[in-house]
Design a protein around this motif. Structure first.
Motif, PDB file in Angstrom:
ATOM      1  N   GLY A   1       0.906  -1.503   0.154  1.00 36.50           N
ATOM      2  CA  GLY A   1       0.465   0.207  -0.221  1.00 36.50           C
ATOM      3  C   GLY A   1       0.748   0.812  -0.003  1.00 36.50           C
ATOM      4  O   GLY A   1       0.506   2.597  -1.048  1.00 36.50           O
ATOM      5  N   ILE A   2       2.048   1.152   0.754  1.00 39.51           N
ATOM      6  CA  ILE A   2       2.728   2.165   0.425  1.00 39.51           C
ATOM      7  C   ILE A   2       3.585   2.336  -0.549  1.00 39.51           C
ATOM      8  O   ILE A   2       3.527   3.538  -1.577  1.00 39.51           O
ATOM      9  CB  ILE A   2       3.488   2.263   2.061  1.00 39.51           C
ATOM     10  N   MET A   3       4.306   1.530  -0.987  1.00 37.10           N
ATOM     11  CA  MET A   3       4.359   1.888  -2.524  1.00 37.10           C
ATOM     12  C   MET A   3       3.703   2.123  -3.377  1.00 37.10           C
ATOM     13  O   MET A   3       3.926   3.035  -4.061  1.00 37.10           O
ATOM     14  CB  MET A   3       5.278   0.283  -3.120  1.00 37.10           C
ATOM     15  N   ASP A   4       2.608   1.807  -3.349  1.00 35.69           N
ATOM     16  CA  ASP A   4       1.402   1.825  -4.394  1.00 35.69           C
ATOM     17  C   ASP A   4       1.217   3.166  -4.282  1.00 35.69           C
ATOM     18  O   ASP A   4       0.653   3.672  -5.490  1.00 35.69           O
ATOM     19  CB  ASP A   4       0.036   1.536  -4.485  1.00 35.69           C
ATOM     20  N   ARG A   5       0.627   3.995  -2.425  1.00 36.84           N
ATOM     21  CA  ARG A   5       0.329   5.097  -2.927  1.00 36.84           C
ATOM     22  C   ARG A   5       1.350   6.340  -3.073  1.00 36.84           C
ATOM     23  O   ARG A   5       1.218   7.227  -3.462  1.00 36.84           O
ATOM     24  CB  ARG A   5      -0.325   5.587  -1.129  1.00 36.84           C
TER      25      ARG A   5
ATOM     26  N   LEU B   1       4.473   7.336 -10.839  1.00 37.62           N
ATOM     27  CA  LEU B   1       5.185   7.093 -11.907  1.00 37.62           C
ATOM     28  C   LEU B   1       4.398   6.368 -13.079  1.00 37.62           C
ATOM     29  O   LEU B   1       4.440   7.108 -14.247  1.00 37.62           O
ATOM     30  CB  LEU B   1       6.052   5.226 -11.552  1.00 37.62           C
ATOM     31  N   TYR B   2       3.382   5.736 -12.618  1.00 41.13           N
ATOM     32  CA  TYR B   2       2.266   5.524 -13.519  1.00 41.13           C
ATOM     33  C   TYR B   2       1.352   6.536 -13.931  1.00 41.13           C
ATOM     34  O   TYR B   2       1.389   7.171 -14.986  1.00 41.13           O
ATOM     35  CB  TYR B   2       1.263   4.874 -12.440  1.00 41.13           C
ATOM     36  N   ARG B   3       1.140   7.846 -12.920  1.00 38.18           N
ATOM     37  CA  ARG B   3       0.244   8.797 -13.258  1.00 38.18           C
ATOM     38  C   ARG B   3       1.195  10.097 -13.419  1.00 38.18           C
ATOM     39  O   ARG B   3       0.916  10.668 -14.927  1.00 38.18           O
ATOM     40  CB  ARG B   3      -0.300   8.992 -12.403  1.00 38.18           C
ATOM     41  N   TYR B   4       2.371  10.802 -13.715  1.00 34.85           N
ATOM     42  CA  TYR B   4       2.572  11.820 -13.968  1.00 34.85           C
ATOM     43  C   TYR B   4       4.193  11.262 -15.089  1.00 34.85           C
ATOM     44  O   TYR B   4       4.386  12.030 -15.197  1.00 34.85           O
ATOM     45  CB  TYR B   4       3.436  12.276 -12.564  1.00 34.85           C
ATOM     46  N   TRP B   5       5.072  10.520 -14.924  1.00 33.83           N
ATOM     47  CA  TRP B   5       6.749   9.775 -15.151  1.00 33.83           C
ATOM     48  C   TRP B   5       6.144   9.244 -16.883  1.00 33.83           C
ATOM     49  O   TRP B   5       6.497  10.061 -17.194  1.00 33.83           O
ATOM     50  CB  TRP B   5       7.073   9.008 -14.087  1.00 33.83           C
ATOM     51  N   PHE B   6       5.481   8.181 -16.003  1.00 31.37           N
ATOM     52  CA  PHE B   6       5.062   7.158 -17.807  1.00 31.37           C
ATOM     53  C   PHE B   6       3.569   7.906 -17.959  1.00 31.37           C
ATOM     54  O   PHE B   6       3.549   6.944 -19.644  1.00 31.37           O
ATOM     55  CB  PHE B   6       5.532   6.017 -17.472  1.00 31.37           C
ATOM     56  N   ARG B   7       2.806   8.212 -16.833  1.00 29.82           N
ATOM     57  CA  ARG B   7       1.359   8.833 -17.350  1.00 29.82           C
ATOM     58  C   ARG B   7       1.175   7.393 -19.130  1.00 29.82           C
ATOM     59  O   ARG B   7       0.771   7.151 -19.965  1.00 29.82           O
ATOM     60  CB  ARG B   7       1.980   9.787 -19.120  1.00 29.82           C
ATOM     61  N   ALA B   8       0.820   6.097 -18.093  1.00 30.05           N
ATOM     62  CA  ALA B   8       0.450   5.357 -19.018  1.00 30.05           C
ATOM     63  C   ALA B   8      -1.434   4.890 -19.258  1.00 30.05           C
ATOM     64  O   ALA B   8      -2.326   5.458 -18.913  1.00 30.05           O
ATOM     65  CB  ALA B   8       0.234   3.930 -17.691  1.00 30.05           C
ATOM     66  N   GLU B   9      -1.632   4.601 -20.640  1.00 27.59           N
ATOM     67  CA  GLU B   9      -2.303   4.397 -21.310  1.00 27.59           C
ATOM     68  C   GLU B   9      -2.824   3.289 -20.901  1.00 27.59           C
ATOM     69  O   GLU B   9      -1.887   2.059 -21.674  1.00 27.59           O
ATOM     70  CB  GLU B   9      -2.188   5.062 -22.798  1.00 27.59           C
TER      71      GLU B   9
ATOM     72  N   GLY C   1       0.695  -4.295 -13.014  1.00 27.03           N
ATOM     73  CA  GLY C   1      -0.306  -4.346 -11.790  1.00 27.03           C
ATOM     74  C   GLY C   1      -0.768  -3.133 -11.028  1.00 27.03           C
ATOM     75  O   GLY C   1      -2.361  -3.166 -11.155  1.00 27.03           O
ATOM     76  N   LYS C   2       0.070  -1.367 -11.510  1.00 30.19           N
ATOM     77  CA  LYS C   2      -1.187  -0.945 -11.146  1.00 30.19           C
ATOM     78  C   LYS C   2      -2.186  -0.803 -12.200  1.00 30.19           C
ATOM     79  O   LYS C   2      -3.730   0.145 -12.188  1.00 30.19           O
ATOM     80  CB  LYS C   2       0.120   0.154 -10.838  1.00 30.19           C
ATOM     81  N   ALA C   3      -1.753  -1.073 -13.437  1.00 28.27           N
ATOM     82  CA  ALA C   3      -3.143  -0.495 -14.461  1.00 28.27           C
ATOM     83  C   ALA C   3      -4.165  -1.475 -13.917  1.00 28.27           C
ATOM     84  O   ALA C   3      -5.481  -0.810 -14.197  1.00 28.27           O
ATOM     85  CB  ALA C   3      -2.796  -0.829 -15.761  1.00 28.27           C
ATOM     86  N   ILE C   4      -3.713  -3.229 -13.658  1.00 27.56           N
ATOM     87  CA  ILE C   4      -5.281  -3.181 -12.889  1.00 27.56           C
ATOM     88  C   ILE C   4      -6.186  -3.577 -12.165  1.00 27.56           C
ATOM     89  O   ILE C   4      -6.769  -2.831 -11.901  1.00 27.56           O
ATOM     90  CB  ILE C   4      -4.790  -5.275 -12.628  1.00 27.56           C
ATOM     91  N   ARG C   5      -5.409  -2.221 -10.756  1.00 24.71           N
ATOM     92  CA  ARG C   5      -5.748  -2.049  -9.973  1.00 24.71           C
ATOM     93  C   ARG C   5      -6.343  -0.584  -9.779  1.00 24.71           C
ATOM     94  O   ARG C   5      -7.804  -0.629  -9.480  1.00 24.71           O
ATOM     95  CB  ARG C   5      -4.689  -1.549  -8.874  1.00 24.71           C
ATOM     96  N   GLU C   6      -5.808   0.381 -10.783  1.00 27.57           N
ATOM     97  CA  GLU C   6      -7.162   0.979 -11.407  1.00 27.57           C
ATOM     98  C   GLU C   6      -7.492   1.284 -12.592  1.00 27.57           C
ATOM     99  O   GLU C   6      -8.707   2.210 -12.338  1.00 27.57           O
ATOM    100  CB  GLU C   6      -5.374   2.451 -11.912  1.00 27.57           C
TER     101      GLU C   6
ATOM    102  N   PRO D   1       8.834 -10.369  -1.848  1.00 27.05           N
ATOM    103  CA  PRO D   1       8.006 -11.174  -1.452  1.00 27.05           C
ATOM    104  C   PRO D   1       6.250 -10.239  -0.989  1.00 27.05           C
ATOM    105  O   PRO D   1       5.523 -10.488  -1.109  1.00 27.05           O
ATOM    106  CB  PRO D   1       8.105 -12.213  -0.601  1.00 27.05           C
ATOM    107  N   LYS D   2       7.102  -9.173  -0.541  1.00 27.12           N
ATOM    108  CA  LYS D   2       6.138  -7.839   0.327  1.00 27.12           C
ATOM    109  C   LYS D   2       5.681  -7.572  -0.551  1.00 27.12           C
ATOM    110  O   LYS D   2       4.060  -6.886  -0.375  1.00 27.12           O
ATOM    111  CB  LYS D   2       7.250  -6.769   1.215  1.00 27.12           C
ATOM    112  N   ILE D   3       5.683  -6.883  -1.570  1.00 29.18           N
ATOM    113  CA  ILE D   3       5.333  -6.162  -3.563  1.00 29.18           C
ATOM    114  C   ILE D   3       4.121  -6.949  -3.253  1.00 29.18           C
ATOM    115  O   ILE D   3       3.955  -7.077  -4.813  1.00 29.18           O
ATOM    116  CB  ILE D   3       6.031  -5.805  -3.338  1.00 29.18           C
ATOM    117  N   GLY D   4       4.387  -8.217  -3.552  1.00 27.87           N
ATOM    118  CA  GLY D   4       3.897  -9.679  -4.357  1.00 27.87           C
ATOM    119  C   GLY D   4       4.663 -10.222  -5.173  1.00 27.87           C
ATOM    120  O   GLY D   4       3.367 -11.235  -6.744  1.00 27.87           O
TER     121      GLY D   4
END
Lengths: 302, 452
Positions: free
Chosen positions: A57-61, A67-75, A106-111, A138-141
């Motif tokens: 959760g900490i890593m994700d937030r 990275l997902y939203r602002y750095w890579f602007r994933a589509e 992983g983030k794309a599936i979550r979002e 292991p802690k991050i899946g």
């Protein structure tokens, strides 16, 4: 993060050296044990695989969100191809020094997914033996890419698993070879999906190659540190270990392709079918990758 | 086939003693014989203790004489801190070999073998699966002597399984055991002010509570469950999580490289970390426990609950330390309580163990009748009731087999012979006849000087 070279995802390894014990001592081996999975203990913050909700959760937030939203602007395209229930094996192309592609999928599936689910990322056994990685991954899946692990996650626990059949060959490849898929292992991932009777969802990631381009492999440094590979990137190794995270802001595009399902429960024992399916999955990803790259106008703006 | 005549090896180990105690309360079990090279450390009611050498070389004679149908082997050494590796090898490999030899043979009466093993069978390696199931072997050959022993012992048991088709063989592989009473290298480690860890590693650990170990042994002893079963509670914990549950900090004091050197330095300071435990501290281990659950076993505690129970005990322990005296086995007292015809009041309790309330009441009524009959006989001057033409026990015909058998231990040799004639002439219950024969042979064995 890669599929291993030493342990393919096939069932060949699941053989006991103790054959005598197999013959009469293991009579219940084929019984369906899915009803006997351990119950979830609500007071725990870790799963049996060592996955930590808190750390994730900490890593994700923080880092992953940035990275997902602002750095890579994933589509993301075709997220509906990831099933909402039941196991599924996600197969993706792989690249980069410390590859950001797995976390972005992983983030794309979550979002984006209507029913977000945790994604299990298979990594090489090497990381379990390296201090630091062994605690964090292991802690991050991340789970070790052992056929038994993949089967339990897919079949027994009905989860999503991500594999990179290119494995190390994918992350070692240099910038000049970008978007050209390496050999897809020995088809172990297809066998794993067939055995677990789950669909394969091919995934294409564009942008990761430019985000952390690898210009060369430093053989001497690799031997000195005992790491799997030591790449020369724009920021690593001259900016220290954190240079591993020095990604360039390339535009990320992720595309989930149509799932491939298998009806015959015994399909995994047909070696020819396994190989041809593996080739087909590879061809689909490759074709789609070339199409995405050809439509891309700018590496940085998409 | 239920077990009636059980032999437990390793009676003086924690597990042997606990299992014998548990089986004593089961009325279906007629005879419990426990063998070991040390005297039992728990108080036992009706278990016969036979002292044997470490190698169990004469066990075959014990098995045949007592017509044992079930052998439960609880004696395997799985913690190299408890004894020297040579002694462990002697016990684990040579001892297992002799125990298997005692159970094999075309004329063998043994129908079931339960073998207590350990999940050290799987080792702890970098390329392990996250959950070992019973069909998997270890990915690499073992590096530590204790793991080699376990592998060798298990392969001997597997060979026995193939060559003795009439016997049901069950192997139980136990995960790390935790509990207030059991002492292992891990409980010693958890008793330290901080939990030591290897820097950069957070291994996955699975535990099983000591009560679940005994229940699992009992479960497979009472049922026919051939095969290998992992015994480990639900839930795989990270070591940092374990430290948190115990309420202790964790200390990553061991370096990731050169760990062996650091461990030998620590050994000099009095903190022994055996080699098989060191591998676990680095890579951890999880096992698939579902087969035993599918076989009907229900775990009393999860791994997490076992750790919490240990934590509670460790906080309470300093307050209770000056508790009861530990039990000490005294041969003469045990012999008197078991064999002497003069033991009466204690005898009822002894016989009553494991019987239901109605059965106890019935037994008391019968014994009272027996006493009054004897008083009348003595008044008439007829002497011992054993000389009566009928059964040596009054109201014998009203007794069921389960009620007769506990009485046999208190009868004289002549009475037993008379009873045997009586039984074989009338009801011919095979279980009773076998029990009488067993009692007779035991009586003979105890009267004769022991063979060299």
């Amino acid at each position: 993060m890669a599929e291993p070279v030493r342990t393919p995802l096939s069932s060949r390894e699941r053989r006991s050296p103790n054959r005598g014990a197999q013959s009469r001592l293991a009579v219940l081996a084929d019984e369906d044990l899915r009803n006997h999975l351990p119950a979830v203990e609500p007071a725990r913050t870790l799963t049996d695989w060592g996955r930590s909700e808190r750390v994730e959760g900490i890593m994700d937030r923080t880092l992953v969100e940035f990275l997902y939203r602002y750095w890579f602007r994933a589509e993301v395209e075709g997220i509906a191809n990831v099933p909402s229930a039941g196991g599924a094996l996600l197969v993706s192309n792989h690249s980069g020094a410390l590859p950001p592609d797995a976390t972005m999928i992983g983030k794309a599936i979550r979002e984006e997914h209507p029913r977000p689910r945790p994604l299990n990322i298979t990594v090489e056994h090497f990381f379990k033996g390296y201090p630091g990685f062994s605690t964090l991954l292991p802690k991050i899946g991340c789970v070790a890419a052992h056929p038994a692990n993949v089967h339990r996650l897919l079949y027994d626990e009905e989860q999503l698993v991500l594999v990179f059949p290119e494995g190390r060959k994918g992350t070692e490849k240099l910038y000049k070879d970008r978007y050209r898929l390496r050999r897809f292992g020995r088809g172990g991932f297809v066998e794993a999906a067939m055995r677990a009777r789950v669909p394969i969802v091919p995934v294409c990631v564009v942008g990761a190659e430019e985000a952390s381009p690898v210009f060369a492999q430093l053989g001497l440094l690799r031997r000195l540190t005992g790491l799997l590979y030591v790449p020369l990137t724009p920021t690593f190794p001259h900016l220290g270990p954190l240079g591993m995270l020095g990604y360039l802001p390339a535009k990320f595009k992720l595309r989930f392709l149509e799932p491939i399902s298998f009806d015959d429960p015994e399909a995994h024992s047909d070696k020819g079918l396994v190989q041809s399916t593996a080739h087909e999955v590879r061809a689909r990803i490759q074709e789609s990758l070339f199409e995405m790259v050809s439509k891309r106008e700018s590496v940085w703006l998409g | 086939m239920p077990s009636r005549r059980v032999l437990i090896t390793g009676l003086s180990t924690y597990w042997g003693g606990r299992l014998a105690k548990a089986l004593e309360s089961d009325p279906r079990v007629e005879v419990i014989v426990g063998v070991d090279n040390e005297e039992p450390s728990v108080e036992l009611e009706r278990t016969e203790y036979v002292k044997v050498g470490t190698q169990h070389a004469l066990l075959r004679r014990v098995v045949q004489a007592a017509e044992i149908d079930t052998v439960v082997d609880t004696r395997l050494v799985i913690d190299s801190a408890t004894t020297s590796s040579r002694k462990a090898h002697e016990n684990n490999v040579i001892g297992t070999m002799n125990i298997l030899a005692a159970c094999s043979g075309a004329d063998s009466c043994v129908r079931k073998l339960v073998f207590k093993s350990s999940t050290h069978f799987y080792g702890s390696e970098q390329d392990d699966p996250a959950f070992f199931d019973e069909t998997m072997g270890r990915p690499h050959p073992p590096q530590t002597p204790i793991e080699r022993d376990i592998l060798e012992a298990e392969s001997a048991v597997a060979e026995f399984t193939d060559t003795s088709p009439r016997a049901t063989v069950t192997i139980l592989r136990f995960a790390n055991v935790l509990g207030p009473d059991v002492r292992t290298s891990h409980t010693r480690m958890f008793a330290l002010p901080a939990v030591p860890m290897i820097l950069g590693f957070d291994p996955r650990y699975q535990f099983v509570h000591e009560d679940d170990v005994v229940h699992a042994l009992e479960h497979v002893t009472q049922r026919a469950l051939p095969g290998v079963f992992n015994v480990a509670a639900d839930g795989v914990l990270a070591l940092s999580e374990v430290a948190g549950l115990l309420g202790k900090p964790y200390a990553p004091v061991l370096p990731p490289w050169g760990t062996g050197v650091a461990v030998s330095a620590l050994r000099r300071l009095g903190l022994g970390i055996p080699p098989e435990m060191l591998a676990q501290l680095r890579f951890g281990r999880g096992v698939d426990n579902r087969r035993l659950k599918a076989a009907g076993f229900v775990y009393g505690r999860t791994s997490r609950e076992a750790v919490i129970a240990l934590g509670e005990h460790m906080r309470l322990h300093p307050l209770l330390r000056s508790g009861a005296e530990p039990y000490r086995y005294e041969r003469e007292v045990e012999e008197f309580l078991r064999r002497s015809p003069n033991v009466r009041s204690g005898g009822v309790e002894e016989m009553a163990a494991g019987l239901s309330l109605e059965q106890v009441g019935e037994l008391r009524r019968l014994l009272a009748a027996y006493d009054s009959a004897r008083t009348v006989d003595e008044e008439r001057g007829d002497g011992e009731i054993g000389e009566q033409p009928t059964a040596p026990v009054q109201h014998y015909d009203a007794l069921t087999a389960a009620e007769v058998i506990p009485l046999l231990g208190s009868l004289e040799r002549d009475d037993l012979l008379a009873l045997r004639d009586y039984e074989s002439g009338r009801r011919e219950r095979r279980t009773v006849l076998a029990a009488i024969d067993g009692a007779l042979s035991r009586r003979d064995a105890s009267e004769r000087p022991p063979a060299a």
